[in-house]
Design an enzyme around this catalytic site. Structure first.
Site, PDB file in Angstrom:
ATOM      1  N   CYS A  40       0.828  -1.211   0.000  1.00 20.58           N
ATOM      2  CA  CYS A  40       0.000   0.000   0.000  1.00 20.58           C
ATOM      3  C   CYS A  40       0.868   1.268   0.000  1.00 20.58           C
ATOM      4  O   CYS A  40       1.738   1.443   0.857  1.00 20.58           O
ATOM      5  CB  CYS A  40      -0.937   0.000   1.204  1.00 20.58           C
ATOM      6  SG  CYS A  40      -1.985   1.466   1.231  1.00 20.58           S
ATOM      7  N   ARG A  97      -8.750  -2.744 -10.949  1.00 17.28           N
ATOM      8  CA  ARG A  97      -9.580  -1.691 -11.537  1.00 17.28           C
ATOM      9  C   ARG A  97     -10.335  -2.122 -12.783  1.00 17.28           C
ATOM     10  O   ARG A  97     -11.315  -1.483 -13.163  1.00 17.28           O
ATOM     11  CB  ARG A  97      -8.705  -0.469 -11.834  1.00 17.28           C
ATOM     12  CG  ARG A  97      -8.228   0.242 -10.570  1.00 17.28           C
ATOM     13  CD  ARG A  97      -7.067   1.161 -10.877  1.00 17.28           C
ATOM     14  NE  ARG A  97      -5.953   0.400 -11.447  1.00 17.28           N
ATOM     15  CZ  ARG A  97      -4.929   0.907 -12.090  1.00 17.28           C
ATOM     16  NH1 ARG A  97      -4.858   2.208 -12.258  1.00 17.28           N
ATOM     17  NH2 ARG A  97      -3.967   0.126 -12.571  1.00 17.28           N
TER      18      ARG A  97
END
Ligand SMILES: Cc1cc2nc3c(=O)[nH]c(=O)nc-3n(C[C@H](O)[C@H](O)[C@H](O)COP(=O)(O)O)c2cc1C
Length: 331
Positions: free
Chosen positions: A114, A243
């Site tokens: 992250c 995505r």
């Protein structure tokens, strides 16, 4: 369950059909139980991940209530999602691992990629790429429960060359699955994914940890693109798509079908129903605002921008349903 029975099952299914296995990527405020079930209905991958959840919060007396929504698994979810955890302490991971096992999870993934500054300042996520000792401590901590522990990471923190030491270090931990988003933390998602390095990753895996399944992530829009990438890079075991699901909720469809606006609106209706059920259960905690999903369902429709704008003004699922009903009545 033995350490990697969970993953062996996924890999065996994939091999039986002579293809890599496919996963929906963990996505904060997206891949909660509601949306996982929407994707299951549209076209299911082999594998799902939860949104990342803070390891310390899971057992913290004050914070644990906030993790209930994230950790909720619906009985209809098969296979059970892999729970993704983030944090910086072996002790937190040991406690969290036992708690998620108690809640019915069968596999744990650790977030080591992250790029969010708040997560990095917490010495978690991609910060672990520059702190091998902490990375090892959290893997060892998570292993305190009797569950397989996998890792999802990036190639490096600041520099691409970091993969030459970071990936071998992770492989030496003999994790059942290593997922690599083939970019560095500094690159965020702004440069093309480094597919040119995949063969080297496969080679490292073959040398250091032949039993580790290698899953590749980054810019892969759908099943067909995943098959192509895995064919071009023999040795890749898994393909993870994030995505792509926003562009195409049927991204995991093996044979692409033509989907009508009606199909898409039916999926949205299903999501609204599941959302209402979720709220009715009264689970307090983080839950994705519905609005971020609207664009998925109206993309490509005539007047999509106006429809989306109208949907963005809604405050309740009933209002959303009214707009959908009107749209269908007009067409
Ligand atoms: C909205 C959003 C939320 C994300 N949340 C997480 C997360 O909780 N854990 C994680 O490991 N990666 C997270 N990611 C990164 C994705 O899992 C994935 O690595 C990244 O989007 C690249 O894959 P893609 O090109 O297929 O989207 C997130 C990405 C997006 C767009």
């Amino acid at each position: 369950m033995t350490q990697s029975a969970y993953w062996n099952r996924i890999a065996a299914q994939a091999q039986a059909e002579d293809r890599p296995f496919f996963s929906l990527a963990p996505m904060e405020a997206v891949t909660g139980s509601v949306f996982r079930r929407v994707v299951m209905r549209a076209a299911a991958p082999d594998n799902f991940y939860t949104e990342f959840t803070n390891a310390l919060s899971i057992t913290h007396p004050k914070a644990k209530v906030t993790t209930r929504g994230r950790l909720y698994i619906d009985p209809s979810e098969t296979p059970k999602p892999i729970v993704q955890l983030w944090g910086n302490s072996g002790e937190d991971f040991a406690k969290a691992a036992k708690e998620v096992q108690r809640q019915g999870y069968e596999a744990i993934d650790i977030n080591m990629g992250c790029p969010d500054m708040a997560v990095i300042k917490n010495h978690s996520g991609s910060d672990l790429i520059r702190h091998f000792d902490t990375a090892k401590a959290v893997i060892d901590g998570a292993r305190q429960a009797d569950l397989p522990v996998s890792v999802k990471t990036r190639l490096g923190f600041d520099h691409l060359e970091e993969y030459e030491t970071w990936i071998p270090f992770l492989l030496k931990q003999q994790v059942p699955v290593l997922t690599v988003h083939v970019r560095t933390r500094a690159e965020m998602s702004k440069v093309p994914a480094h597919y040119d390095l995949i063969d080297q990753l496969v080679q490292m895996r073959d040398t250091l940890a032949p039993d580790t399944l290698l899953q590749i992530n980054g810019d892969i829009p759908d099943y067909q693109a995943g098959i192509k990438l895995a064919t071009e890079h023999p040795g890749v075991d898994g393909i993870m798509i994030g995505r792509g699901i926003f562009t195409n909720p049927y991204a995991f469809e093996k044979v692409p079908q033509a989907h009508t606006s009606h199909d898409l609106l039916e999926l949205l209706r299903y999501q609204l129903d599941l959302y209402d059920q979720f709220v009715a259960m009264g689970i307090q905690g983080h839950f994705a605002p519905l609005q971020r999903f609207f664009k998925i369902y109206v993309r490509g429709m005539r007047g999509a921008a106006e429809i989306r704008n109208a949907l963005m003004q809604t405050q309740t699922t009933a209002e959303v349903r009214t707009i959908i009903d009107q749209l269908e009545a007009e067409n």
